[in-house]
Design a protein around this motif. Structure first.
Motif, mmCIF file in Angstrom:
data_model
loop_
_atom_site.group_PDB
_atom_site.id
_atom_site.type_symbol
_atom_site.label_atom_id
_atom_site.label_comp_id
_atom_site.label_asym_id
_atom_site.label_seq_id
_atom_site.Cartn_x
_atom_site.Cartn_y
_atom_site.Cartn_z
ATOM 1 N N LYS A 38 0.846 -1.276 0.009
ATOM 2 C CA LYS A 38 -0.007 0.023 -0.002
ATOM 3 C C LYS A 38 0.800 1.287 0.027
ATOM 4 C CE LYS A 38 -3.771 -2.238 2.560
ATOM 5 N NZ LYS A 38 -4.741 -2.188 3.865
ATOM 6 N N LEU A 39 1.726 1.177 0.812
ATOM 7 C CA LEU A 39 2.836 2.453 0.785
ATOM 8 C C LEU A 39 3.457 2.720 -0.450
ATOM 9 C CD1 LEU A 39 4.569 2.101 4.255
ATOM 10 C CD2 LEU A 39 3.101 3.925 3.478
ATOM 11 N N LYS A 40 3.951 1.760 -1.291
ATOM 12 C CA LYS A 40 4.215 1.786 -2.800
ATOM 13 C C LYS A 40 3.332 2.632 -3.595
ATOM 14 C CE LYS A 40 7.238 -2.031 -2.739
ATOM 15 N NZ LYS A 40 7.825 -3.437 -3.384
ATOM 16 N N GLN A 41 1.938 2.262 -3.378
ATOM 17 C CA GLN A 41 1.045 3.011 -4.077
ATOM 18 C C GLN A 41 0.664 4.322 -3.653
ATOM 19 O OE1 GLN A 41 -2.552 0.643 -5.055
ATOM 20 N NE2 GLN A 41 -1.703 -0.977 -3.899
ATOM 21 N N LEU A 42 0.894 4.651 -2.143
ATOM 22 C CA LEU A 42 0.626 5.843 -1.892
ATOM 23 C C LEU A 42 1.780 6.948 -2.227
ATOM 24 C CD1 LEU A 42 -0.464 5.148 1.824
ATOM 25 C CD2 LEU A 42 -1.739 6.315 -0.059
ATOM 26 N N ALA A 43 2.970 6.269 -2.326
ATOM 27 C CA ALA A 43 4.116 7.070 -2.698
ATOM 28 C C ALA A 43 3.889 7.669 -4.209
ATOM 29 C CB ALA A 43 5.468 6.477 -2.754
ATOM 30 N N ARG A 44 3.169 6.814 -4.984
ATOM 31 C CA ARG A 44 2.758 7.535 -6.150
ATOM 32 C C ARG A 44 1.822 8.445 -6.280
ATOM 33 N NH1 ARG A 44 3.761 2.001 -7.414
ATOM 34 N NH2 ARG A 44 1.512 1.617 -7.477
ATOM 35 N N GLY A 45 0.796 8.348 -5.347
ATOM 36 C CA GLY A 45 -0.489 9.138 -4.918
ATOM 37 C C GLY A 45 -1.680 8.335 -5.391
ATOM 38 N N VAL A 46 -2.700 8.718 -4.725
ATOM 39 C CA VAL A 46 -3.902 8.180 -4.885
ATOM 40 C C VAL A 46 -4.919 9.182 -4.992
ATOM 41 C CG1 VAL A 46 -5.960 6.891 -3.575
ATOM 42 C CG2 VAL A 46 -3.421 6.177 -3.105
ATOM 43 N N VAL A 47 -5.554 9.036 -6.137
ATOM 44 C CA VAL A 47 -6.575 9.930 -6.475
ATOM 45 C C VAL A 47 -8.015 9.632 -5.854
ATOM 46 C CG1 VAL A 47 -8.142 10.770 -8.547
ATOM 47 C CG2 VAL A 47 -5.713 10.079 -8.885
ATOM 48 N N LEU A 48 -8.487 10.585 -5.085
ATOM 49 C CA LEU A 48 -9.707 10.570 -4.481
ATOM 50 C C LEU A 48 -10.971 11.611 -5.151
ATOM 51 C CD1 LEU A 48 -8.562 11.316 -0.784
ATOM 52 C CD2 LEU A 48 -8.943 9.170 -2.016
ATOM 53 N N LYS A 49 -11.974 10.929 -5.314
ATOM 54 C CA LYS A 49 -12.902 11.728 -6.176
ATOM 55 C C LYS A 49 -14.269 11.649 -5.166
ATOM 56 C CE LYS A 49 -15.404 11.526 -10.591
ATOM 57 N NZ LYS A 49 -15.581 10.518 -12.019
ATOM 58 N N ARG A 69 -27.946 16.838 -14.398
ATOM 59 C CA ARG A 69 -27.572 16.889 -15.883
ATOM 60 C C ARG A 69 -25.896 17.018 -15.765
ATOM 61 N NH1 ARG A 69 -29.773 22.267 -19.065
ATOM 62 N NH2 ARG A 69 -31.591 21.081 -18.732
ATOM 63 N N TYR A 70 -25.251 17.608 -14.712
ATOM 64 C CA TYR A 70 -23.728 17.669 -14.940
ATOM 65 C C TYR A 70 -23.275 16.891 -14.069
ATOM 66 C CZ TYR A 70 -24.891 22.039 -17.477
ATOM 67 O OH TYR A 70 -25.596 22.796 -18.462
ATOM 68 N N GLN A 71 -23.735 16.314 -12.891
ATOM 69 C CA GLN A 71 -23.060 15.242 -11.916
ATOM 70 C C GLN A 71 -21.816 15.957 -11.347
ATOM 71 O OE1 GLN A 71 -22.568 11.472 -13.908
ATOM 72 N NE2 GLN A 71 -24.844 11.090 -14.002
ATOM 73 N N PRO A 72 -21.882 16.998 -10.765
ATOM 74 C CA PRO A 72 -20.633 17.623 -10.165
ATOM 75 C C PRO A 72 -19.640 16.787 -9.235
ATOM 76 C CG PRO A 72 -22.475 18.512 -9.160
ATOM 77 C CD PRO A 72 -23.305 17.508 -10.088
ATOM 78 N N TYR A 73 -18.674 17.097 -9.136
ATOM 79 C CA TYR A 73 -17.750 16.300 -8.390
ATOM 80 C C TYR A 73 -16.477 17.003 -8.163
ATOM 81 C CZ TYR A 73 -14.983 14.731 -12.398
ATOM 82 O OH TYR A 73 -13.980 14.594 -13.317
ATOM 83 N N VAL A 74 -15.642 16.648 -6.893
ATOM 84 C CA VAL A 74 -14.260 17.398 -6.773
ATOM 85 C C VAL A 74 -13.453 16.240 -6.600
ATOM 86 C CG1 VAL A 74 -15.081 19.395 -5.647
ATOM 87 C CG2 VAL A 74 -14.949 17.322 -4.437
ATOM 88 N N ARG A 75 -12.230 16.438 -6.860
ATOM 89 C CA ARG A 75 -11.010 15.395 -6.805
ATOM 90 C C ARG A 75 -9.857 15.959 -6.348
ATOM 91 N NH1 ARG A 75 -8.589 13.117 -12.001
ATOM 92 N NH2 ARG A 75 -6.378 13.567 -10.652
ATOM 93 N N ASN A 76 -8.811 15.426 -5.710
ATOM 94 C CA ASN A 76 -7.556 15.452 -5.538
ATOM 95 C C ASN A 76 -6.600 14.280 -5.650
ATOM 96 O OD1 ASN A 76 -7.949 14.231 -3.096
ATOM 97 N ND2 ASN A 76 -8.019 16.003 -1.927
ATOM 98 N N THR A 77 -5.260 14.348 -5.496
ATOM 99 C CA THR A 77 -4.297 13.408 -5.196
ATOM 100 C C THR A 77 -3.536 13.525 -4.140
ATOM 101 O OG1 THR A 77 -4.096 13.397 -7.765
ATOM 102 C CG2 THR A 77 -2.550 12.118 -6.228
ATOM 103 N N ILE A 78 -3.819 12.523 -3.202
ATOM 104 C CA ILE A 78 -2.992 12.422 -2.038
ATOM 105 C C ILE A 78 -1.742 11.349 -1.965
ATOM 106 C CG2 ILE A 78 -4.740 10.810 -1.098
ATOM 107 C CD1 ILE A 78 -3.263 13.744 1.031
#
Length: 371
Positions: free
Chosen positions: A308-319, A336-345
């Motif tokens: 899991k830490l190897k994946q976290l080093a690359r970054g995990v996208v949250l939506k 109509r638009y299905q709004p969302y926010v996202r980031n990478t942690i």
């Protein structure tokens, strides 16, 4: 009647009428524009609020993981090493010792048996030499914390193995030193053994407390959900940001404590008040019986957590999808638009494996939030 018509006709021909009539016709358009600006502002404010909530919640939850891993790395090496360094009482050498002028302390008695990891083998100098008095540089990616040369080879791995020393017991003071230097049981030996056991029991208690706190705050995304709720307050705490929280829950980390029970300490056979002894002898202790708990040595990441830490080093996208407020035009923008926010942690330390917990521990995990 004719006079009234003439007045109206005269008014319409005036310059005021040429301005007033278009103004009256454009008034609804201006009102519509004001409503449009107001509704657009509401949508923008909602977007900004949700984005901030997601960023803050993700950072809060991942920071708890960073604090946890750094604390485990600290108790794995630097903390017990620094405490053991205070055990600097020098032990007199027997005249028959191979090198009676060699300086040997209580610290050496434990360290050279493999009782703990230290900056070695020249622990007084350290990896940076005598110039910095053994203090690692700020940018160092390793503090050189290792067991004494040739000791605990099965422990100094990402997946450590139980490999007891002679007669299925872990030897925690050096037999050769106890045979050649005055480490008398009645003078300093038993006191030092008790101090060593106390140090590692307390270190184990610190580790257990850190593990409990981390598991409590990340359980069911508690830290994430509460932080998101406090910044939006448009959802129930237990259900806030379910989409993003379910992603983070897959990256909860786990460590295991490496503990020992059956131990052996070598001390010098002496007479109380005497400066002579006839050689070393062993004191066998079962820590679970004597101290009430096994003796903590260090903690290590499980294979799943290392992955899991190897994946976290690359970054995990949250939506995370969210609901927009109602508008005066009665248009369902969510459908109509299905709004969302996202980031990478991301959570990383300065090593390609992203494992700075064990072996060679160094507390340098940090969190980064990006788009």
């Amino acid at each position: 009647m004719m006079k009234t018509a003439a007045v109206i006709k005269s008014t319409l021909r005036s310059r005021r009428a040429q301005i007033l009539l278009p103004a009256v016709m454009l008034a609804p358009i201006f009102m519509l524009l004001i409503y449009l600006l107001f509704e657009t502002s509401k949508i923008s404010m909602s977007k900004v609020r949700e984005q901030f909530a997601l960023d803050n919640a993700a950072y809060s939850q991942m920071s708890s993981a960073s604090v946890y891993l750094n604390a485990v790395a600290q108790v794995n090496g630097a903390l017990p090493y620094r405490v053991m360094k205070t055990m600097s009482v020098e032990l007199p050498a027997k005249q028959t010792a191979a090198d009676p002028d060699q300086k040997v302390t209580v610290f050496d008695m434990f360290y050279k048996s493999g009782a703990f990891a230290a900056i070695g083998p020249n622990y007084d100098i350290g990896p940076n030499g005598a110039v910095n008095n053994g203090i690692p540089a700020a940018e160092a990616t390793s503090w050189g914390l290792q067991y004494y040369s040739g000791k605990r080879q099965e422990w100094n791995k990402e997946d450590p193995k139980q490999a007891p020393d002679e007669e299925e017991r872990y030897v925690l003071t050096d037999r050769y030193l106890a045979d050649n230097y005055f480490f008398g049981a009645s003078t300093i030996g038993l006191t030092a053994i008790k101090e060593y056991a106390t140090i590692f029991i307390r270190t184990g208690s610190i580790y257990a407390s850190q593990k409990y706190v981390y598991e409590d705050v990340v359980d069911n995304g508690r830290m994430f959900r509460q932080s998101y709720y406090l910044n939006t307050q448009n959802c129930r705490k237990s259900e806030c940001a379910k989409q993003a929280a379910s992603t983070l829950e897959r990256f909860e980390l786990d460590t295991k404590a490496f503990e020992i029970d059956k131990t052996r300490f070598y001390v010098s056979a002496d007479y109380q008040g005497s400066t002579m002894h006839s050689g070393a002898y062993a004191i066998d202790l079962d820590m679970a019986k004597v101290m009430g708990v096994p003796l903590f040595q260090f903690a290590y990441l499980t294979p799943q957590s290392r992955s899991k830490l190897k994946q976290l080093a690359r970054g995990v996208v949250l939506k995370q999808k969210y609901t927009l407020p109602d508008n005066r035009f009665n248009i369902n923008l969510v459908q109509r638009y299905q709004p969302y926010v996202r980031n990478t942690i991301s959570l990383s330390c300065p090593r390609s494996s992203n494992n700075c917990v064990w072996p060679d521990p160094i507390p340098k995990y940090s969190v980064k939030v990006g788009p």
